[in-house]
Design a protein around this motif. Structure first.
Motif, mmCIF file in Angstrom:
data_model
loop_
_atom_site.group_PDB
_atom_site.id
_atom_site.type_symbol
_atom_site.label_atom_id
_atom_site.label_comp_id
_atom_site.label_asym_id
_atom_site.label_seq_id
_atom_site.Cartn_x
_atom_site.Cartn_y
_atom_site.Cartn_z
ATOM 1 N N ALA A 206 0.829 -1.206 0.000
ATOM 2 C CA ALA A 206 0.000 0.000 0.000
ATOM 3 C C ALA A 206 0.862 1.254 0.000
ATOM 4 C CB ALA A 206 -0.940 -0.007 1.205
ATOM 5 N N ASP A 207 1.880 1.323 0.871
ATOM 6 C CA ASP A 207 2.780 2.483 0.907
ATOM 7 C C ASP A 207 3.560 2.601 -0.388
ATOM 8 O OD1 ASP A 207 1.881 3.028 3.417
ATOM 9 O OD2 ASP A 207 3.551 2.032 4.443
ATOM 10 N N LEU A 208 3.962 1.462 -0.947
ATOM 11 C CA LEU A 208 4.689 1.507 -2.220
ATOM 12 C C LEU A 208 3.803 2.078 -3.323
ATOM 13 C CD1 LEU A 208 7.227 0.744 -3.837
ATOM 14 C CD2 LEU A 208 6.199 -1.521 -4.190
ATOM 15 N N ALA A 209 2.532 1.672 -3.349
ATOM 16 C CA ALA A 209 1.616 2.186 -4.361
ATOM 17 C C ALA A 209 1.378 3.683 -4.164
ATOM 18 C CB ALA A 209 0.301 1.415 -4.301
ATOM 19 N N ARG A 210 1.249 4.119 -2.912
ATOM 20 C CA ARG A 210 1.029 5.547 -2.642
ATOM 21 C C ARG A 210 2.235 6.373 -3.063
ATOM 22 N NH1 ARG A 210 -0.311 6.138 3.426
ATOM 23 N NH2 ARG A 210 -0.340 8.329 2.806
ATOM 24 N N ALA A 211 3.451 5.861 -2.791
ATOM 25 C CA ALA A 211 4.658 6.587 -3.191
ATOM 26 C C ALA A 211 4.759 6.676 -4.712
ATOM 27 C CB ALA A 211 5.895 5.898 -2.624
ATOM 28 N N THR A 212 4.411 5.587 -5.389
ATOM 29 C CA THR A 212 4.437 5.604 -6.857
ATOM 30 C C THR A 212 3.415 6.589 -7.399
ATOM 31 O OG1 THR A 212 5.097 3.274 -6.854
ATOM 32 C CG2 THR A 212 4.218 4.165 -8.901
ATOM 33 N N LEU A 217 2.181 12.044 -9.734
ATOM 34 C CA LEU A 217 1.514 13.346 -9.600
ATOM 35 C C LEU A 217 2.513 14.492 -9.693
ATOM 36 C CD1 LEU A 217 -1.052 14.982 -9.016
ATOM 37 C CD2 LEU A 217 -0.612 14.648 -6.573
ATOM 38 N N ILE A 218 3.661 14.341 -9.002
ATOM 39 C CA ILE A 218 4.688 15.400 -9.036
ATOM 40 C C ILE A 218 5.220 15.574 -10.449
ATOM 41 C CG2 ILE A 218 6.995 16.000 -8.230
ATOM 42 C CD1 ILE A 218 6.295 14.626 -5.587
ATOM 43 N N GLU A 219 5.472 14.458 -11.110
ATOM 44 C CA GLU A 219 5.980 14.535 -12.482
ATOM 45 C C GLU A 219 4.971 15.219 -13.392
ATOM 46 O OE1 GLU A 219 7.772 11.595 -15.970
ATOM 47 O OE2 GLU A 219 6.879 10.765 -14.128
ATOM 48 N N ARG A 220 3.677 14.977 -13.193
ATOM 49 C CA ARG A 220 2.653 15.617 -14.024
ATOM 50 C C ARG A 220 2.602 17.115 -13.785
ATOM 51 N NH1 ARG A 220 -2.885 16.753 -13.902
ATOM 52 N NH2 ARG A 220 -3.969 16.347 -15.881
ATOM 53 N N GLU A 221 2.704 17.539 -12.513
ATOM 54 C CA GLU A 221 2.688 18.969 -12.198
ATOM 55 C C GLU A 221 3.892 19.671 -12.808
ATOM 56 O OE1 GLU A 221 0.379 20.732 -10.812
ATOM 57 O OE2 GLU A 221 -0.944 19.005 -10.456
#
Length: 267
Positions: A206-212, A217-221
């Motif tokens: 779950a944490d791995l999926a959230r970090a990914t 999201l950061i890359e898109r911004e």
């Protein structure tokens, strides 16, 4: 225990009141008992069954001394039977030898004129030799029958010992194979247990999926900002490049003025 007996009696009474016959009640009770036994048997862990098999093998190991004693006892009986047969055979041969000697004495007496013969320090008559020969013959016949009986007993003892030894060898082989199977089954069960009990909760997907997801999201911004910067730029700036930052602005203007002045003069 009394509680279960009371419940069972109550169930039987209820079924009787419901119109079930005694035979039907017995059949249903048998079915219920079989299902309970099956449920209990299925609920027993495999590790317990493996330990029970080990207990049975230890029980077989305890029977080894008894098996060896039985085989050793049969072997000693066989040796005794062989010795008795050899003694019976020797007895028959000894009686034959005695009869041969008496027969020789009897033949020598028939050729003697006095009808007696000296054996050692004694004189023996033909009648004495005849009686001794008859006694030896009777004894030999009895010894022969005894020898035959000993031979039959020896053959039976040989067969019994061979069968017992073969059975003991087979028993030992099966016991060793069971011990090997126990080790194999125990190893297979441990492998299956490790495979089923592997702790996968330490890997927090779950944490791995959230970090990914956050990285996406950061890359898109950042891409959006880069696109905005590209839309707000002046094409003249890209055309002029670094001309506005040149320190030789005055010389350029003077050169342009001279060029323009020469052009006017020509016209």
């Amino acid at each position: 225990m009394k509680k279960y007996a009371t419940i069972g009696m109550a169930v039987v009474g209820f079924m009787a009141l419901a119109g079930f016959s005694l035979a039907e009640v017995r059949e249903y009770l048998q079915v219920a008992g079989n299902r309970v036994a099956t449920t209990v048997r299925d609920s027993i862990p495999m590790s317990v069954e493996i330990d029970r098999m080990e207990v049975l093998l230890k029980k077989l190991d305890g029977q080894v001394s008894q098996q060896k004693y039985a085989v050793a006892k049969s072997k000693v009986a066989l040796q005794d039977a062989e010795a008795e047969y050899q003694r019976a055979q020797s007895g028959c041969e000894g009686l034959l030898s005695d009869m041969q000697q008496l027969r020789n004495l009897s033949m020598s007496q028939t050729t003697s004129s006095c009808g007696t013969i000296t054996v050692g320090c004694q004189k023996v008559s033909a009648e004495d030799v005849r009686r001794a020969l008859a006694y030896k013959l009777t004894s030999w016949k009895g010894a022969v029958e005894t020898a035959k009986a000993r031979e039959q007993a020896l053959m039976q003892q040989q067969n019994a010992y061979a069968a017992l030894e073969r059975q003991f060898t087979d028993w030992q082989s099966q016991r060793q194979l069971l011990a090997q199977r126990l080790e194999t089954l125990r190893a297979r069960h441990q492998t299956q247990t490790l495979a089923s009990e592997t702790d996968t909760t330490v890997f927090n997907n779950a944490d791995l999926a959230r970090a990914t997801e956050l990285a996406d999201l950061i890359e898109r911004e950042l891409r959006i900002v880069e696109a905005q910067q590209a839309l707000g730029s002046d094409p003249a700036e890209s055309f002029l490049g670094n001309a506005g930052n040149d320190n030789s602005t005055t010389n350029v203007e003077a050169e342009v003025d001279r060029l323009l002045g020469s052009q006017l003069a020509t016209n």
